[in-house]
Design a protein around this motif. Structure first.
Motif, short mmCIF file in Angstrom:
data_model
loop_
_atom_site.label_atom_id
_atom_site.label_comp_id
_atom_site.label_asym_id
_atom_site.label_seq_id
_atom_site.Cartn_x
_atom_site.Cartn_y
_atom_site.Cartn_z
N LEU A 299 0.65 -1.12 0.12
CA LEU A 299 -0.13 -0.10 -0.07
C LEU A 299 1.04 1.37 -0.05
O LEU A 299 2.01 1.36 0.73
N ARG A 300 0.32 2.13 -0.61
CA ARG A 300 1.07 3.54 -0.72
C ARG A 300 0.80 4.32 0.64
O ARG A 300 -0.20 3.80 1.61
N ALA A 301 1.46 5.45 0.86
CA ALA A 301 1.11 6.29 1.89
C ALA A 301 -0.63 6.64 2.00
O ALA A 301 -1.23 7.06 1.04
N ARG A 302 -0.91 6.63 2.94
CA ARG A 302 -2.65 6.67 3.28
C ARG A 302 -3.37 5.69 2.45
O ARG A 302 -4.51 5.82 2.47
N GLY A 303 -2.78 4.51 2.13
CA GLY A 303 -3.39 3.41 1.48
C GLY A 303 -4.47 2.80 2.60
O GLY A 303 -3.93 2.69 3.60
N ARG A 304 -5.42 2.14 1.91
CA ARG A 304 -6.45 1.63 2.59
C ARG A 304 -6.66 -0.10 2.48
O ARG A 304 -6.58 -0.34 1.43
N LEU A 305 -6.61 -0.71 3.56
CA LEU A 305 -6.82 -2.13 3.46
C LEU A 305 -8.17 -2.68 4.18
O LEU A 305 -8.58 -1.84 5.35
N VAL A 306 -9.16 -3.06 3.57
CA VAL A 306 -10.47 -3.55 4.00
C VAL A 306 -10.30 -5.05 3.91
O VAL A 306 -10.13 -5.52 2.69
N MET A 307 -10.75 -5.56 4.77
CA MET A 307 -10.43 -7.10 4.91
C MET A 307 -11.41 -7.72 5.99
O MET A 307 -12.07 -7.11 6.94
N VAL A 308 -11.85 -8.99 5.69
CA VAL A 308 -12.59 -9.79 6.61
C VAL A 308 -12.05 -11.30 7.01
O VAL A 308 -11.08 -11.47 6.28
N ALA A 309 -12.14 -11.48 8.21
CA ALA A 309 -11.51 -12.53 8.94
C ALA A 309 -12.57 -13.25 9.95
O ALA A 309 -13.42 -12.42 10.25
#
Length: 346
Positions: free
Chosen positions: A302-312
């Motif tokens: 991810l780049r700076a301020r990049g967002r990860l949206v995940m489910v677990a």
């Protein structure tokens, strides 16, 4: 350069698959070679000469392990007939039946099919299924596994053609998705992905990726709902799933497809990543280390301020690794035994 094989007790089914050759109950073909379907790397492939062996494996980590050890391995369907076809059948019934039918067809009129399964993974059923196609089979039991192989053929040609079609891609989920038996949650949208879809932020934008994309369910929804997305790359270790994703996203021009083991890292960089990471490999045992590694790879990509949206799964301990790699972490949903998390890079 080939690597040395793994420990002798790493894979009992692979070990016992080659037991009839070690005892002399079967002889390796002098010519014509052998096809090994769903092959796995291990010491039995190197314990004695196996001239003409061609392996096939669609799961990238297993493919890579075979390739590193010097085995002639292919990631997709190998054509032709062989005097010997070896099989490590999968658990899913229709997928296994289709693989048995393919093995019998590629063994030709006089070839031998040899299969092995662990008792806890349906060995008795697998033996019976092969016998339904070919007539009585020979069997040996050892290390809680059964190895079974064809004898004189009494081939059920009609059943063979019926079973060969069981693994064909088809439309599921009310005709909205192409899928096939054996891929993850093949005939439905799994509960975890459905929860993520319900809570997916619609303001994702720029260049993105779906790590462990499967048949493309998340990527399809991202492109449909997030108008600021310019492109999305799909990564998956299972080639059979990725080919289905190609079908499901065929109308999209801004999509990349990567048959890749995500745990080895990704070289590109993204503005956002979505994922439903795996929590097991080719066994039923929980592998939370896989999810943790996916999170690490996502953070690196991810780049700076990049967002990860995940489910677990709710019980999987990912909070520490998320907190160690992201500046902001917040829960978007917690329901049905799963959690949806959004994390932002510094």
């Amino acid at each position: 350069m080939p690597t040395s094989p793994g420990p002798r007790d790493a894979d009992a089914a692979l070990d016992i698959l080659f037991h009839p050759f070690a005892t002399g109950a079967l002889q390796w073909p002098r010519e014509g070679g052998a096809l090994f379907l769903r092959a796995r790397e291990g010491w039995p492939l190197h314990a004695r000469p196996l001239p003409g062996l061609i392996a096939e494996q669609s799961y990238k980590p297993a493919f890579d392990a075979l390739q590193r050890s010097g085995i002639d391995v292919h990631g997709e369907d190998v054509d032709g007939t062989f005097p010997l076809v070896l099989v490590l059948p999968p658990r899913q019934r229709d997928e296994a039946r289709a693989l048995f039918a393919r093995a019998v067809a590629q063994a030709g009129a006089n070839g031998t099919v040899v299969a092995c399964m662990h008792n806890d993974e349906g060995a008795k059923t697998g033996q019976a299924e092969l016998a339904r196609l070919t007539g009585p089979v020979n069997v040996l039991s050892k290390q809680h596994c059964r190895v079974f192989w064809t004898g004189a053929r009494v081939l059920d040609s009609a059943l063979l053609e019926q079973w060969r079609a069981l693994d064909a891609p088809r439309l599921v989920a009310d005709g909205t998705l192409h899928s096939r038996p054996g891929v993850f949650a093949w005939d439905r949208i799994d509960v975890a992905s459905a929860l993520l879809l319900r809570h997916l932020p619609t303001d994702l934008a720029g260049e993105g990726a779906d790590l462990g994309a499967g048949i493309g369910v998340l990527a399809m929804d991202v492109l449909a709902r997030c108008k600021g997305v310019r492109s999305i790359d799909l990564y998956d270790a299972e080639r059979r799933a990725l080919e289905l994703a190609r079908r499901n996203l065929a109308a999209q021009a801004n999509v990349g497809f990567h048959w890749h083991d995500v745990t080895q890292g990704v070289s590109a960089h993204y503005d956002f990543i979505v994922m439903n990471p795996p929590f097991h490999a080719q066994s039923r045992a929980d592998r939370p280390d896989l999810g943790r590694r996916f999170i690490e790879v996502a953070a690196q990509a991810l780049r700076a301020r990049g967002r990860l949206v995940m489910v677990a799964n709710r019980h999987l301990p990912y909070e520490a690794v998320l907190g160690g790699h992201f500046a902001q972490v917040r829960m978007l949903a917690d329901a049905s035994g799963f959690k949806v998390v959004e994390a932002v890079r510094a």
